[in-house]
Write a protein that holds these residues in place. Structure first.
Motif, PDB file in Angstrom:
ATOM      1  N   LEU A  15       3.156   2.222 -12.089  1.00 13.62           N
ATOM      2  CA  LEU A  15       2.544   3.439 -11.536  1.00 13.62           C
ATOM      3  C   LEU A  15       3.382   4.054 -10.417  1.00 13.62           C
ATOM      4  O   LEU A  15       3.248   5.252 -10.125  1.00 13.62           O
ATOM      5  CB  LEU A  15       1.145   3.110 -11.007  1.00 13.62           C
ATOM      6  N   ALA A  16       4.243   3.273  -9.794  1.00 17.67           N
ATOM      7  CA  ALA A  16       5.020   3.788  -8.660  1.00 17.67           C
ATOM      8  C   ALA A  16       6.056   4.813  -9.094  1.00 17.67           C
ATOM      9  O   ALA A  16       6.460   5.666  -8.293  1.00 17.67           O
ATOM     10  CB  ALA A  16       5.708   2.630  -7.937  1.00 17.67           C
ATOM     11  N   ARG A  17       6.497   4.757 -10.337  1.00 17.21           N
ATOM     12  CA  ARG A  17       7.620   5.587 -10.767  1.00 17.21           C
ATOM     13  C   ARG A  17       7.339   7.079 -10.642  1.00 17.21           C
ATOM     14  O   ARG A  17       8.258   7.872 -10.445  1.00 17.21           O
ATOM     15  CB  ARG A  17       8.005   5.250 -12.206  1.00 17.21           C
ATOM     16  N   SER A  18       6.069   7.485 -10.747  1.00 15.89           N
ATOM     17  CA  SER A  18       5.736   8.908 -10.690  1.00 15.89           C
ATOM     18  C   SER A  18       5.156   9.321  -9.340  1.00 15.89           C
ATOM     19  O   SER A  18       4.720  10.461  -9.174  1.00 15.89           O
ATOM     20  CB  SER A  18       4.732   9.253 -11.795  1.00 15.89           C
ATOM     21  N   ALA A  19       5.177   8.408  -8.371  1.00 15.70           N
ATOM     22  CA  ALA A  19       4.588   8.709  -7.060  1.00 15.70           C
ATOM     23  C   ALA A  19       5.562   9.487  -6.182  1.00 15.70           C
ATOM     24  O   ALA A  19       6.781   9.459  -6.393  1.00 15.70           O
ATOM     25  CB  ALA A  19       4.183   7.417  -6.362  1.00 15.70           C
ATOM     26  N   LYS A  20       5.020  10.173  -5.198  1.00 19.94           N
ATOM     27  CA  LYS A  20       5.813  10.751  -4.128  1.00 19.94           C
ATOM     28  C   LYS A  20       5.871   9.741  -2.984  1.00 19.94           C
ATOM     29  O   LYS A  20       4.906   9.005  -2.765  1.00 19.94           O
ATOM     30  CB  LYS A  20       5.206  12.074  -3.659  1.00 19.94           C
ATOM     31  N   VAL A  21       6.988   9.725  -2.264  1.00 18.62           N
ATOM     32  CA  VAL A  21       7.192   8.685  -1.255  1.00 18.62           C
ATOM     33  C   VAL A  21       7.433   9.303   0.106  1.00 18.62           C
ATOM     34  O   VAL A  21       8.147  10.311   0.236  1.00 18.62           O
ATOM     35  CB  VAL A  21       8.391   7.775  -1.630  1.00 18.62           C
ATOM     36  N   VAL A 219       6.049   2.543   4.724  1.00 19.98           N
ATOM     37  CA  VAL A 219       6.488   3.375   3.609  1.00 19.98           C
ATOM     38  C   VAL A 219       5.285   3.552   2.693  1.00 19.98           C
ATOM     39  O   VAL A 219       4.508   2.613   2.476  1.00 19.98           O
ATOM     40  CB  VAL A 219       7.692   2.757   2.868  1.00 19.98           C
ATOM     41  N   GLU A 220       5.106   4.761   2.167  1.00 18.55           N
ATOM     42  CA  GLU A 220       3.865   5.126   1.487  1.00 18.55           C
ATOM     43  C   GLU A 220       4.141   5.773   0.132  1.00 18.55           C
ATOM     44  O   GLU A 220       5.055   6.595   0.000  1.00 18.55           O
ATOM     45  CB  GLU A 220       3.088   6.105   2.377  1.00 18.55           C
ATOM     46  N   LEU A 221       3.375   5.387  -0.880  1.00 18.97           N
ATOM     47  CA  LEU A 221       3.392   6.021  -2.193  1.00 18.97           C
ATOM     48  C   LEU A 221       2.150   6.879  -2.331  1.00 18.97           C
ATOM     49  O   LEU A 221       1.039   6.432  -2.031  1.00 18.97           O
ATOM     50  CB  LEU A 221       3.402   4.968  -3.313  1.00 18.97           C
ATOM     51  N   HIS A 222       2.334   8.125  -2.788  1.00 19.49           N
ATOM     52  CA  HIS A 222       1.214   9.043  -2.993  1.00 19.49           C
ATOM     53  C   HIS A 222       1.175   9.397  -4.474  1.00 19.49           C
ATOM     54  O   HIS A 222       2.085  10.044  -5.005  1.00 19.49           O
ATOM     55  CB  HIS A 222       1.396  10.296  -2.139  1.00 19.49           C
ATOM     56  N   PHE A 223       0.110   8.964  -5.152  1.00 24.77           N
ATOM     57  CA  PHE A 223      -0.033   9.204  -6.582  1.00 24.77           C
ATOM     58  C   PHE A 223      -0.633  10.597  -6.829  1.00 24.77           C
ATOM     59  O   PHE A 223      -1.317  11.155  -5.967  1.00 24.77           O
ATOM     60  CB  PHE A 223      -0.916   8.127  -7.206  1.00 24.77           C
ATOM     61  N   THR A 276      -8.966  -5.458  -7.797  1.00 27.69           N
ATOM     62  CA  THR A 276      -8.641  -4.103  -8.276  1.00 27.69           C
ATOM     63  C   THR A 276      -9.237  -3.033  -7.367  1.00 27.69           C
ATOM     64  O   THR A 276     -10.400  -3.107  -6.965  1.00 27.69           O
ATOM     65  CB  THR A 276      -9.158  -3.913  -9.701  1.00 27.69           C
ATOM     66  N   VAL A 277      -8.409  -2.040  -7.037  1.00 26.98           N
ATOM     67  CA  VAL A 277      -8.843  -0.911  -6.219  1.00 26.98           C
ATOM     68  C   VAL A 277      -8.514   0.382  -6.959  1.00 26.98           C
ATOM     69  O   VAL A 277      -7.668   0.400  -7.856  1.00 26.98           O
ATOM     70  CB  VAL A 277      -8.148  -0.905  -4.841  1.00 26.98           C
ATOM     71  N   THR A 278      -9.176   1.443  -6.576  1.00 26.80           N
ATOM     72  CA  THR A 278      -8.849   2.784  -7.064  1.00 26.80           C
ATOM     73  C   THR A 278      -8.510   3.634  -5.852  1.00 26.80           C
ATOM     74  O   THR A 278      -9.313   3.766  -4.925  1.00 26.80           O
ATOM     75  CB  THR A 278     -10.023   3.408  -7.822  1.00 26.80           C
ATOM     76  N   ALA A 279      -7.297   4.174  -5.823  1.00 29.35           N
ATOM     77  CA  ALA A 279      -6.842   4.932  -4.655  1.00 29.35           C
ATOM     78  C   ALA A 279      -5.720   5.864  -5.062  1.00 29.35           C
ATOM     79  O   ALA A 279      -5.077   5.674  -6.102  1.00 29.35           O
ATOM     80  CB  ALA A 279      -6.358   3.980  -3.556  1.00 29.35           C
ATOM     81  N   ASP A 280      -5.485   6.887  -4.251  1.00 25.26           N
ATOM     82  CA  ASP A 280      -4.379   7.808  -4.532  1.00 25.26           C
ATOM     83  C   ASP A 280      -3.190   7.567  -3.615  1.00 25.26           C
ATOM     84  O   ASP A 280      -2.186   8.267  -3.710  1.00 25.26           O
ATOM     85  CB  ASP A 280      -4.835   9.260  -4.430  1.00 25.26           C
ATOM     86  N   ARG A 281      -3.295   6.556  -2.739  1.00 29.07           N
ATOM     87  CA  ARG A 281      -2.188   6.247  -1.825  1.00 29.07           C
ATOM     88  C   ARG A 281      -2.061   4.735  -1.637  1.00 29.07           C
ATOM     89  O   ARG A 281      -3.065   4.015  -1.662  1.00 29.07           O
ATOM     90  CB  ARG A 281      -2.407   6.904  -0.467  1.00 29.07           C
ATOM     91  N   LEU A 282      -0.819   4.301  -1.441  1.00 32.87           N
ATOM     92  CA  LEU A 282      -0.514   2.895  -1.164  1.00 32.87           C
ATOM     93  C   LEU A 282       0.488   2.853  -0.029  1.00 32.87           C
ATOM     94  O   LEU A 282       1.448   3.628  -0.014  1.00 32.87           O
ATOM     95  CB  LEU A 282       0.079   2.221  -2.407  1.00 32.87           C
ATOM     96  N   ARG A 299       6.905  -1.732  -6.962  1.00 35.10           N
ATOM     97  CA  ARG A 299       6.267  -1.461  -8.246  1.00 35.10           C
ATOM     98  C   ARG A 299       4.761  -1.648  -8.099  1.00 35.10           C
ATOM     99  O   ARG A 299       4.324  -2.498  -7.314  1.00 35.10           O
ATOM    100  CB  ARG A 299       6.794  -2.388  -9.348  1.00 35.10           C
ATOM    101  N   VAL A 300       3.990  -0.906  -8.866  1.00 37.09           N
ATOM    102  CA  VAL A 300       2.534  -0.962  -8.789  1.00 37.09           C
ATOM    103  C   VAL A 300       1.971  -1.054 -10.205  1.00 37.09           C
ATOM    104  O   VAL A 300       2.351  -0.263 -11.082  1.00 37.09           O
ATOM    105  CB  VAL A 300       1.962   0.284  -8.082  1.00 37.09           C
TER     106      VAL A 300
END
Length: 306
Positions: A15-21, A219-223, A276-282, A299-300
């Motif tokens: 899931l990380a591949r399409s995130a903004k960082v 460092v943050e991933l935004h889905f 398991t969580v549901t979120a738009d940011r990591l 990787r996520v």
């Protein structure tokens, strides 16, 4: 965790591949000018490091060696002229010396050369010696090569550089695999999803926080949308350039929730699971780290998706 040469991560489940960082800070390019130290290689073969000499009197060469022995040992050292960079087979001896390595220590030891040498490539080699090891620099150094010699007498060249310093001379600098535009940020947050989990031919492929800023740093991933996940892979620059203490947080309800705390980490790569969580940011929050800590890959995954 195995690296397949020049093949980046293309896992469609990541899931990380399409995130903004984004990140709290990023180290400037300048921190990459001086090589840091990495793990060691035992002198279980003859080993050598090659460098370019500007010409003139070479007073000494310092080598970063260590010993597992109880007492000091004197090791013969030979300097050879090379026909070109990476050519160890046709070396011509130009100086012989020795170096004393104290027992049970690791650090810089000095080999006296005291020779006038014309400009060109030279290599220093040490014979196979039980109980002695040679440190590597963390990145490839400009105009260098390293090699080991097999029992059959053939030299085999390898990437990266055994740690050395020349006197007179500057601290060895870093060779980048390509000409780097100074506007390019070598430690940009986006590097954590560029597909590479380690430095490649001198390019770090990592996010590193600004060393002038205090911890914690993040460092943050935004889905694009909220996603389900329960597993995060984190690959640090190296085992010696890792985070010791860090948290995994997820963005929920306008704030941050810590789903996992990692303390006293000793590994370069971690595969971490949590409910398991549901979120738009990591977010990975670095609370304590080794010098020059960097994250090469995040990787996520939702490991319940199939």
């Amino acid at each position: 965790g195995c690296y397949i040469i020049d093949l980046p991560n293309q896992d469609p489940r990541d899931l990380a591949r399409s995130a903004k960082v984004a990140a709290s800070s990023a180290a400037p390019n300048e921190v990459y000018k001086i090589a840091t130290l990495l793990p060691t290689h035992k002198l279980d073969h003859d080993r050598a490091v090659m460098f370019h000499w500007k010409g003139g009197r070479l007073d000494n060469v310092a080598l970063h060696l260590g010993s597992e022995l109880s007492g000091p040992i004197e090791i013969p050292v030979e300097v050879c002229a090379a026909a070109g960079l990476g050519d160890f087979e046709n070396g011509r001896p130009v100086a012989k010396s020795s170096v004393s390595v104290p027992g049970g220590t690791s650090g810089w030891v000095v080999v006296n050369i005291q020779r006038e040498l014309p400009e060109g490539y030279y290599f220093v080699w040490l014979p196979k010696t039980a109980g002695i090891f040679w440190t590597l620099f963390s990145q490839q150094v400009t105009d260098t090569s390293r090699a080991y010699r097999s029992p059959g007498g053939k030299w085999t060249t390898m990437p990266q550089t055994y740690a050395f310093r020349l006197s007179p001379g500057d601290q060895p600098g870093i060779k980048l695999a390509t000409e780097t535009d100074q506007s390019q940020r070598l430690f940009a947050p986006e590097n954590v999803i560029d597909g590479f989990a380690r430095a490649i031919r001198g390019i770090p492929h990592s996010w590193r926080p600004d060393p002038q800023q205090p911890l914690p740093q993040w460092v943050e991933l935004h889905f694009e949308r909220p996603v389900k996940f329960n597993t995060v892979h984190i690959s640090f620059q190296s085992k010696l350039m890792r985070a010791d203490d860090f948290d995994i947080q997820v963005g929920q309800d306008g704030g941050w929730t810590t789903v996992l705390e990692v303390r006293d980490n000793f590994d370069r790569r971690r595969v971490l699971t949590f409910p398991t969580v549901t979120a738009d940011r990591l977010r990975i929050v670095i609370r304590r780290a080794q010098p020059d800590m960097g994250i090469c890959e995040i990787r996520v995954y939702d490991e319940n998706d199939g």
